[in-house]
Design an enzyme around this catalytic site. Structure first.
Site, PDB file in Angstrom:
ATOM      1  N   ASN A   9       1.372  -1.272  -0.108  1.00  0.00           N
ATOM      2  CA  ASN A   9       0.105   0.108  -0.085  1.00  0.00           C
ATOM      3  C   ASN A   9       0.843   1.289  -0.120  1.00  0.00           C
ATOM      4  O   ASN A   9       1.537   2.038   1.693  1.00  0.00           O
ATOM      5  CB  ASN A   9      -0.377  -0.022   1.514  1.00  0.00           C
ATOM      6  CG  ASN A   9      -1.778   1.215   1.676  1.00  0.00           C
ATOM      7  OD1 ASN A   9      -1.578   1.660   0.628  1.00  0.00           O
ATOM      8  ND2 ASN A   9      -2.554   1.266   2.299  1.00  0.00           N
ATOM      9  N   LYS A  11      -0.046   3.781  -0.280  1.00  0.00           N
ATOM     10  CA  LYS A  11      -0.895   5.481   0.402  1.00  0.00           C
ATOM     11  C   LYS A  11      -0.249   6.883  -0.693  1.00  0.00           C
ATOM     12  O   LYS A  11      -0.370   6.353  -1.641  1.00  0.00           O
ATOM     13  CB  LYS A  11      -0.145   5.373   2.023  1.00  0.00           C
ATOM     14  CG  LYS A  11       0.000   4.722   2.777  1.00  0.00           C
ATOM     15  CD  LYS A  11       0.164   4.180   4.017  1.00  0.00           C
ATOM     16  CE  LYS A  11      -0.041   3.445   4.932  1.00  0.00           C
ATOM     17  NZ  LYS A  11      -0.078   3.249   6.609  1.00  0.00           N
ATOM     18  N   HIS A  96      -9.698   1.351   5.007  1.00  0.00           N
ATOM     19  CA  HIS A  96      -8.021   1.744   5.743  1.00  0.00           C
ATOM     20  C   HIS A  96      -8.441   2.440   7.149  1.00  0.00           C
ATOM     21  O   HIS A  96      -9.085   3.251   6.802  1.00  0.00           O
ATOM     22  CB  HIS A  96      -6.722   1.788   4.927  1.00  0.00           C
ATOM     23  CG  HIS A  96      -5.360   1.973   5.490  1.00  0.00           C
ATOM     24  ND1 HIS A  96      -5.145   2.735   6.260  1.00  0.00           N
ATOM     25  CD2 HIS A  96      -3.829   0.963   5.465  1.00  0.00           C
ATOM     26  CE1 HIS A  96      -3.866   2.919   6.467  1.00  0.00           C
ATOM     27  NE2 HIS A  96      -3.727   1.243   5.949  1.00  0.00           N
ATOM     28  N   GLU A  98      -6.714   4.712   8.008  1.00  0.00           N
ATOM     29  CA  GLU A  98      -5.954   6.015   7.180  1.00  0.00           C
ATOM     30  C   GLU A  98      -7.371   6.920   7.036  1.00  0.00           C
ATOM     31  O   GLU A  98      -7.797   7.917   7.325  1.00  0.00           O
ATOM     32  CB  GLU A  98      -5.273   6.096   6.742  1.00  0.00           C
ATOM     33  CG  GLU A  98      -3.751   6.040   7.526  1.00  0.00           C
ATOM     34  CD  GLU A  98      -2.644   5.606   7.180  1.00  0.00           C
ATOM     35  OE1 GLU A  98      -2.893   5.241   5.807  1.00  0.00           O
ATOM     36  OE2 GLU A  98      -1.948   4.993   7.902  1.00  0.00           O
ATOM     37  N   GLU A 168      -4.889  -4.792  10.498  1.00  0.00           N
ATOM     38  CA  GLU A 168      -4.227  -4.003  11.074  1.00  0.00           C
ATOM     39  C   GLU A 168      -4.539  -3.354  12.135  1.00  0.00           C
ATOM     40  O   GLU A 168      -5.137  -2.173  11.999  1.00  0.00           O
ATOM     41  CB  GLU A 168      -4.224  -2.799   9.645  1.00  0.00           C
ATOM     42  CG  GLU A 168      -4.062  -3.662   8.198  1.00  0.00           C
ATOM     43  CD  GLU A 168      -3.576  -2.533   6.887  1.00  0.00           C
ATOM     44  OE1 GLU A 168      -1.953  -2.541   7.083  1.00  0.00           O
ATOM     45  OE2 GLU A 168      -3.898  -1.402   7.019  1.00  0.00           O
ATOM     46  N   GLY A 174       3.030   2.253  10.637  1.00  0.00           N
ATOM     47  CA  GLY A 174       3.648   3.021  10.656  1.00  0.00           C
ATOM     48  C   GLY A 174       4.618   3.204  11.796  1.00  0.00           C
ATOM     49  O   GLY A 174       6.193   4.696  11.808  1.00  0.00           O
ATOM     50  N   SER A 214       3.758  -2.103   9.869  1.00  0.00           N
ATOM     51  CA  SER A 214       5.600  -2.674  10.471  1.00  0.00           C
ATOM     52  C   SER A 214       5.275  -3.825  10.362  1.00  0.00           C
ATOM     53  O   SER A 214       6.335  -4.553  10.377  1.00  0.00           O
ATOM     54  CB  SER A 214       5.507  -2.519  12.026  1.00  0.00           C
ATOM     55  OG  SER A 214       5.230  -0.655  12.322  1.00  0.00           O
TER      56      SER A 214
HETATM   57  P1  13P Z   1       3.419   0.350   7.842  1.00  0.00           P
HETATM   58  O1  13P Z   1       4.461  -1.274   7.084  1.00  0.00           O
HETATM   59  O2  13P Z   1       3.607   1.126   6.691  1.00  0.00           O
HETATM   60  O3  13P Z   1       2.912  -0.173   9.050  1.00  0.00           O
HETATM   61  O4  13P Z   1       2.109   0.600   7.216  1.00  0.00           O
HETATM   62  C1  13P Z   1       0.427  -0.701   6.958  1.00  0.00           C
HETATM   63  C2  13P Z   1      -0.208  -0.287   6.187  1.00  0.00           C
HETATM   64  O5  13P Z   1      -1.130   1.164   6.599  1.00  0.00           O
HETATM   65  C3  13P Z   1      -0.447  -1.008   5.112  1.00  0.00           C
HETATM   66  O6  13P Z   1      -1.980  -1.151   4.934  1.00  0.00           O
END
Ligand code: 13P
Length: 253
Positions: A9, A11, A96, A98, A168, A174, A214
């Site tokens: 992803n 983003k 997601h 976010e 997640e 992150g 992560s």
């Molecule tokens: P990270 O791997 O950067 O922690 O992000 C995970 C994520 O949100 C994937 O959709």
């Protein structure tokens, strides 16, 4: 046998030229190095999708990171599942954390988006996950149960069988704080039990459940070795070709 999937992803990262360049590297490395039947996917910003779908072919599949819940119309700035499908995408991330957090997307809206994705023959990668507070106060199973029940358990068995789930934990995204393989396995087993209770054991056994948060080349093998973890949804590490492809290769088979 469940599908094994590693989905990146990206983003809101990478301009057009850098996106094409990273994706080309990933395709070449996956073509040369991948063993086994795992599926590699990159979920990119909208502007990249058309070009990536042409470059990826059968080697790396393409997904979007969101879609609108309507087919078309006066929704300035939005992109429909029909449009996403029309450029050759096969997947779309829905819900997601976010999107839930910054764009106030709730389970009811996400249920509508999931239906639109399925109507357009896109595979939804439906995300669920608890916050740190919910983990610490012990309410995380209830939170996850509600996200499943309101988001995707309204689907028929046939439609539900087309959905990929991504667990997640928000506190692991992150932050460098990965859920331990035991913590992740506990939740994945719980999700599978909930699916069995709602649908049946066959459907639960066949459902691909990804872990995200992560995930990196160092921890991926241990996570993917857990009986109910079928791959990963990868943020930061999907922006580096070597890291992403090493995660694709992290299955023990
Ligand atoms: P990270 O791997 O950067 O922690 O992000 C995970 C994520 O949100 C994937 O959709």
């Amino acid at each position: 046998m469940r599908k094994k999937i590693v989905a990146g992803n990206w983003k809101m990262n990478l301009d057009y030229a850098n996106g094409i360049s990273l994706f080309s590297e990933i395709v070449n490395m996956v073509r040369d190095e991948k063993k086994g039947d795992q599926i590699a996917i990159i979920c990119a910003p909208y502007i990249h999708l058309n070009s990536l779908a042409q470059l990826g072919g059968e080697i790396v599949k393409i997904g979007a990171q969101n879609c609108h819940q309507n087919d078309s119309g006066a929704f300035t700035g939005e992109i429909s599942a029909t449009m996403i499908k029309s450029v050759g995408c096969e997947y779309v991330i829905i819900g997601h954390s976010e999107r839930r957090q910054y764009f106030a997307e709730g389970n009811e809206l996400l249920a509508q988006k999931t239906i639109k994705a399925l109507e357009n023959q896109l595979t939804p990668i439906f995300c669920i996950g608890e916050t740190l507070e919910e983990r610490n106060n012990g309410s995380y199973f209830e939170v996850l149960k509600a996200q499943l029940a309101q988001g995707i358990f309204g689907l028929s068995s046939a439609d539900f069988s087309k959905v990929v789930i991504a667990y997640e934990p928000v506190w692991a995204i992150g932050t460098g704080l990965t859920a331990t393989s035991d913590q992740a396995q506990e939740v994945h087993a719980y999700i599978r039990k909930e699916i069995e209770a709602k649908y049946d054991q066959e459907i639960a056994d066949a459902c691909t459940i990804l872990y995200g948060g992560s995930c990196n080349p160092k921890n991926a093998s241990e996570l993917f070795a857990q009986p109910d973890i079928d791959g990963g949804l990868i943020g930061g590490a999907s922006l580096k070709s070597r890291d992403f492809v090493d995660i694709v290769k992290a299955f023990n088979s």
